[in-house]
Design a protein around this motif. Structure first.
Motif, PDB file in Angstrom:
ATOM      1  N   MET A   1      41.273  32.936  30.980  1.00  0.00           N
ATOM      2  CA  MET A   1      40.571  33.931  30.193  1.00  0.00           C
ATOM      3  C   MET A   1      39.119  34.075  30.657  1.00  0.00           C
ATOM      4  SD  MET A   1      40.858  36.073  27.728  1.00  0.00           S
ATOM      5  CE  MET A   1      40.240  36.740  26.239  1.00  0.00           C
ATOM      6  N   ASN A   2      38.462  32.951  30.982  1.00  0.00           N
ATOM      7  CA  ASN A   2      37.077  33.017  31.435  1.00  0.00           C
ATOM      8  C   ASN A   2      36.942  33.766  32.747  1.00  0.00           C
ATOM      9  OD1 ASN A   2      35.956  31.744  29.231  1.00  0.00           O
ATOM     10  ND2 ASN A   2      36.102  29.713  30.135  1.00  0.00           N
ATOM     11  N   ARG A   3      37.896  33.585  33.666  1.00  0.00           N
ATOM     12  CA  ARG A   3      37.860  34.301  34.942  1.00  0.00           C
ATOM     13  C   ARG A   3      37.943  35.804  34.723  1.00  0.00           C
ATOM     14  NH1 ARG A   3      41.381  31.255  39.546  1.00  0.00           N
ATOM     15  NH2 ARG A   3      39.640  30.033  40.318  1.00  0.00           N
ATOM     16  N   VAL A   4      38.783  36.206  33.789  1.00  0.00           N
ATOM     17  CA  VAL A   4      38.947  37.624  33.499  1.00  0.00           C
ATOM     18  C   VAL A   4      37.636  38.191  32.949  1.00  0.00           C
ATOM     19  CG1 VAL A   4      40.168  39.303  32.053  1.00  0.00           C
ATOM     20  CG2 VAL A   4      41.423  37.413  33.102  1.00  0.00           C
ATOM     21  N   MET A   5      37.034  37.497  32.007  1.00  0.00           N
ATOM     22  CA  MET A   5      35.770  37.965  31.433  1.00  0.00           C
ATOM     23  C   MET A   5      34.657  37.940  32.476  1.00  0.00           C
ATOM     24  SD  MET A   5      35.314  36.939  27.504  1.00  0.00           S
ATOM     25  CE  MET A   5      36.361  37.640  26.271  1.00  0.00           C
ATOM     26  N   ASP A   6      34.658  36.944  33.347  1.00  0.00           N
ATOM     27  CA  ASP A   6      33.662  36.900  34.417  1.00  0.00           C
ATOM     28  C   ASP A   6      33.772  38.143  35.299  1.00  0.00           C
ATOM     29  OD1 ASP A   6      32.700  34.497  33.507  1.00  0.00           O
ATOM     30  OD2 ASP A   6      33.684  33.287  35.059  1.00  0.00           O
ATOM     31  N   ALA A   7      35.001  38.538  35.628  1.00  0.00           N
ATOM     32  CA  ALA A   7      35.211  39.729  36.457  1.00  0.00           C
ATOM     33  C   ALA A   7      34.731  40.987  35.741  1.00  0.00           C
ATOM     34  CB  ALA A   7      36.690  39.860  36.831  1.00  0.00           C
ATOM     35  N   VAL A   8      34.942  41.054  34.438  1.00  0.00           N
ATOM     36  CA  VAL A   8      34.495  42.214  33.659  1.00  0.00           C
ATOM     37  C   VAL A   8      32.977  42.266  33.627  1.00  0.00           C
ATOM     38  CG1 VAL A   8      34.495  43.304  31.381  1.00  0.00           C
ATOM     39  CG2 VAL A   8      36.600  42.304  32.278  1.00  0.00           C
ATOM     40  N   PHE A   9      32.336  41.140  33.351  1.00  0.00           N
ATOM     41  CA  PHE A   9      30.871  41.121  33.320  1.00  0.00           C
ATOM     42  C   PHE A   9      30.295  41.460  34.690  1.00  0.00           C
ATOM     43  CE2 PHE A   9      31.199  38.510  29.372  1.00  0.00           C
ATOM     44  CZ  PHE A   9      30.391  39.306  28.573  1.00  0.00           C
ATOM     45  N   LYS A  10      30.908  40.964  35.749  1.00  0.00           N
ATOM     46  CA  LYS A  10      30.444  41.276  37.105  1.00  0.00           C
ATOM     47  C   LYS A  10      30.569  42.777  37.360  1.00  0.00           C
ATOM     48  CE  LYS A  10      31.238  40.374  41.981  1.00  0.00           C
ATOM     49  NZ  LYS A  10      32.015  39.669  42.985  1.00  0.00           N
ATOM     50  N   THR A  47      34.953  54.200  46.343  1.00  0.00           N
ATOM     51  CA  THR A  47      36.207  53.455  46.527  1.00  0.00           C
ATOM     52  C   THR A  47      35.984  51.961  46.322  1.00  0.00           C
ATOM     53  OG1 THR A  47      37.036  55.126  48.062  1.00  0.00           O
ATOM     54  CG2 THR A  47      38.075  52.960  48.164  1.00  0.00           C
ATOM     55  N   LYS A  48      34.900  51.441  46.881  1.00  0.00           N
ATOM     56  CA  LYS A  48      34.586  50.018  46.734  1.00  0.00           C
ATOM     57  C   LYS A  48      34.349  49.662  45.267  1.00  0.00           C
ATOM     58  CE  LYS A  48      31.237  46.552  48.195  1.00  0.00           C
ATOM     59  NZ  LYS A  48      30.005  46.279  48.938  1.00  0.00           N
ATOM     60  N   HIS A  49      33.580  50.486  44.572  1.00  0.00           N
ATOM     61  CA  HIS A  49      33.308  50.225  43.155  1.00  0.00           C
ATOM     62  C   HIS A  49      34.587  50.320  42.317  1.00  0.00           C
ATOM     63  CE1 HIS A  49      29.036  49.753  43.471  1.00  0.00           C
ATOM     64  NE2 HIS A  49      28.857  50.960  44.000  1.00  0.00           N
ATOM     65  N   LEU A  50      35.422  51.298  42.616  1.00  0.00           N
ATOM     66  CA  LEU A  50      36.688  51.419  41.889  1.00  0.00           C
ATOM     67  C   LEU A  50      37.570  50.190  42.112  1.00  0.00           C
ATOM     68  CD1 LEU A  50      37.564  55.184  42.430  1.00  0.00           C
ATOM     69  CD2 LEU A  50      37.069  54.065  40.246  1.00  0.00           C
ATOM     70  N   GLY A  51      37.533  49.637  43.314  1.00  0.00           N
ATOM     71  CA  GLY A  51      38.300  48.423  43.592  1.00  0.00           C
ATOM     72  C   GLY A  51      37.875  47.260  42.715  1.00  0.00           C
ATOM     73  N   LEU A  52      36.565  47.095  42.542  1.00  0.00           N
ATOM     74  CA  LEU A  52      36.070  46.019  41.666  1.00  0.00           C
ATOM     75  C   LEU A  52      36.429  46.287  40.203  1.00  0.00           C
ATOM     76  CD1 LEU A  52      32.623  45.298  43.304  1.00  0.00           C
ATOM     77  CD2 LEU A  52      34.499  43.695  43.040  1.00  0.00           C
ATOM     78  N   LEU A  53      36.378  47.555  39.812  1.00  0.00           N
ATOM     79  CA  LEU A  53      36.760  47.898  38.434  1.00  0.00           C
ATOM     80  C   LEU A  53      38.249  47.656  38.202  1.00  0.00           C
ATOM     81  CD1 LEU A  53      34.632  51.135  38.003  1.00  0.00           C
ATOM     82  CD2 LEU A  53      34.280  48.958  36.819  1.00  0.00           C
ATOM     83  N   GLU A  54      39.062  47.922  39.223  1.00  0.00           N
ATOM     84  CA  GLU A  54      40.499  47.639  39.121  1.00  0.00           C
ATOM     85  C   GLU A  54      40.745  46.143  38.996  1.00  0.00           C
ATOM     86  OE1 GLU A  54      43.201  49.646  41.922  1.00  0.00           O
ATOM     87  OE2 GLU A  54      41.505  50.971  42.358  1.00  0.00           O
ATOM     88  N   LYS A  55      40.048  45.329  39.814  1.00  0.00           N
ATOM     89  CA  LYS A  55      40.209  43.877  39.744  1.00  0.00           C
ATOM     90  C   LYS A  55      39.823  43.334  38.378  1.00  0.00           C
ATOM     91  CE  LYS A  55      39.639  42.818  44.624  1.00  0.00           C
ATOM     92  NZ  LYS A  55      38.807  42.209  45.650  1.00  0.00           N
TER      93      LYS A  55
END
Length: 115
Positions: A1-10, A47-55
């Motif tokens: 769960m923390n990894r998921v939230m870390d990705a969202v905050f990033k 495209t790069k930003h969308l990739g991070l948003l998808e992750k």
């Protein structure tokens, strides 16, 4: 769960990515080309930003024929709200925010009178 939230905050830490999310909020299901029309970025940067948003699971993709449509997924944002904002009593924070907004025009008016 923390990894998921870390990705969202990033993902949310970058103004360009927040702008992409705002564009999807205004009109969900946009192609890359449609998103690029509203942003001052190259197609490759979008495209790069969308990739991070998808992750971060903030954007989901649906293929319609040969078109790749991007959709806002608000679930991770809601989870952050539940975990962080709700924890600190969102209604009290909203009251403080409303108070601040109501005082800001008065503050600016006073500055103008002092000049």
């Amino acid at each position: 769960m923390n990894r998921v939230m870390d990705a969202v905050f990033k993902a949310l830490a970058d103004a360009s990515r927040r702008s992409l999310l705002d564009q999807l909020h205004k009109s969900n299901g946009q192609t890359l080309g449609e998103l690029c029309e509203h942003l001052d970025m190259t197609r490759q940067a979008v495209t790069k930003h969308l990739g991070l948003l998808e992750k971060a699971n903030l954007v989901s993709i649906v293929w319609r024929g040969r078109e790749k449509l991007h959709y806002l997924n608000p679930v991770p944002l809601h989870e952050i709200y539940e975990r962080w904002i709700g924890k600190y009593e969102g209604h009290r924070l909203q009251t403080l925010s409303d108070l601040k907004q109501s005082l800001e025009p008065t503050k600016n008016t006073r500055k103008g009178k002092q000049k």
